[in-house]
Design an enzyme around this catalytic site. Sequence first.
Site, mmCIF file in Angstrom:
data_model
loop_
_atom_site.group_PDB
_atom_site.id
_atom_site.type_symbol
_atom_site.label_atom_id
_atom_site.label_comp_id
_atom_site.label_asym_id
_atom_site.label_seq_id
_atom_site.Cartn_x
_atom_site.Cartn_y
_atom_site.Cartn_z
ATOM 1 N N ARG A 82 0.837 -1.212 0.000
ATOM 2 C CA ARG A 82 0.000 0.000 0.000
ATOM 3 C C ARG A 82 0.867 1.255 0.000
ATOM 4 N NH1 ARG A 82 -4.494 0.297 4.483
ATOM 5 N NH2 ARG A 82 -2.700 0.769 5.787
ATOM 6 N N LYS A 184 -2.595 6.559 1.389
ATOM 7 C CA LYS A 184 -2.490 6.894 2.817
ATOM 8 C C LYS A 184 -1.538 8.086 2.946
ATOM 9 C CE LYS A 184 -2.402 4.533 7.280
ATOM 10 N NZ LYS A 184 -3.687 5.028 7.751
ATOM 11 N N GLU A 220 -16.384 5.802 4.397
ATOM 12 C CA GLU A 220 -15.634 5.218 5.510
ATOM 13 C C GLU A 220 -15.640 6.161 6.691
ATOM 14 O OE1 GLU A 220 -11.379 4.702 5.030
ATOM 15 O OE2 GLU A 220 -11.327 6.178 3.428
HETATM 16 N N1 PLP Z 1 -9.370 4.106 6.552
HETATM 17 C C1 PLP Z 1 -8.581 5.099 6.998
HETATM 18 C C2 PLP Z 1 -8.903 6.483 6.582
HETATM 19 C C3 PLP Z 1 -7.482 4.794 7.834
HETATM 20 O O1 PLP Z 1 -6.700 5.766 8.283
HETATM 21 C C4 PLP Z 1 -7.231 3.461 8.187
HETATM 22 C C5 PLP Z 1 -6.070 3.113 8.999
HETATM 23 O O2 PLP Z 1 -5.074 2.659 8.528
HETATM 24 C C6 PLP Z 1 -8.086 2.471 7.708
HETATM 25 C C7 PLP Z 1 -9.139 2.833 6.888
HETATM 26 C C8 PLP Z 1 -7.858 1.045 8.046
HETATM 27 O O3 PLP Z 1 -6.816 0.492 7.299
HETATM 28 P P1 PLP Z 1 -5.980 -0.732 7.865
HETATM 29 O O4 PLP Z 1 -6.958 -1.796 8.178
HETATM 30 O O5 PLP Z 1 -5.092 -1.104 6.747
HETATM 31 O O6 PLP Z 1 -5.276 -0.247 9.059
HETATM 32 C C1 COI Z 2 -4.264 2.987 11.464
HETATM 33 O O1 COI Z 2 -5.235 2.332 11.806
HETATM 34 O O2 COI Z 2 -3.139 2.511 11.338
HETATM 35 C C2 COI Z 2 -4.402 4.396 11.167
HETATM 36 O O3 COI Z 2 -3.627 4.886 10.398
HETATM 37 C C3 COI Z 2 -5.458 5.145 11.801
HETATM 38 C C4 COI Z 2 -5.064 6.492 12.328
HETATM 39 C C5 COI Z 2 -4.309 6.493 13.587
HETATM 40 C C6 COI Z 2 -4.573 7.428 11.296
#
Ligand code: PLP
Ligand code: COI
Length: 341
Positions: A82, A184, A220
Amino acid sequence: MTQPNLDWHNLGFQYIKTDQRYVSSWRDGAWDSGTLTEDHLVHISEGSTALHYGQQCFEGLKAYRCQDGSINLFRPDQNAARMQRSCARLLMPPVPTEMFIEACRQVVLANERFIPPYGSGGALYLRPYLIGVGDNIGVRTAPEFRFSVFCTPVGSYFKGGLTPANFIVSSYDRAAPNGTGAAKVGGNYAASLLPGQEAKNQHFADCIYLDPATHTKIEEVGAANFLAITRDGRRLVTPKSPSILESITKFSLLDIARDRLGLEVEQGDVLIDGLDAYSEAGACGTAAVITPIGGIQHGEKFHVFYSETEVGPVMRALYDELTGIQYGDRPAPAGWIVKVK
Ligand code: PLP
Ligand code: COI
């Protein structure tokens, strides 16, 4: 190993300075070999693109202490991939997957004393990030880049453990239809600060964003993806959109729901005016784990799911299976766990 004096069972989600972080620099077309440092401060040019034009991206993943004392990383290859996609979107040099995972390993081992003990509910949160640095003033890609991974011990992001939280639908957009929502990158989070603060001022855990084009579908949560269970308890539905972050937790839960809980899974539209179709909902992510959604405020209407205070059976089963895999208590699908030790 001197143990830090921390209340492991009540960590919350805050920065705690740890011993070592990994740093590598990109110059003249290549990453250097990288090193660990005790210095938690970053000394960069005042002209760095990361400071002015938001040329930066980051990741979030966790290291888990298992019952047998070993240490698990959960799907770090997916975070590496990612981050490579985020880099491509912002014209930054990608960090190879092997280098990314090796940096995470080194940081976990160098800060082992900060890993919350098995059973505390906490984990060591790793924050890889990549920034454009070097002397510059025009809107262009940076001459140099810096990749770093630091860590901090964390507990729950929202409420403690598996406790429902309430959310409010925001009238702001988090990302544009063809913008950077799927990457991200810090700009998405800067844009979410005011909506998030307004939600918290009204005593909600965070806000939920709708699709920026029509404002009819859930996209989301500010820092997590959204999922819901249909009233018959047989189908897990999660929004599909080019402007949401592709959550690694979400894709893991889709696999778990299908392969272990026997549910049908669907990525599609979740209409904000169609919430009656669902008995349970949740926010999922590395930090959020699975936070059951008690209710959603949308305009004047407050929609309650399973219960505002109790956890529905499917969210509980998903949570138990996911955290069981992460802490090494349940068998993991092939390739999901990387042992650090
Ligand atoms: N959506 C957003 C905006 C986030 O910041 C996060 C955190 O990482 C997620 C979703 C969840 O992603 P992940 O499950 O890869 O941590
Ligand atoms: C995560 O779940 O890793 C995130 O990035 C969420 C947040 C702290 C930005």
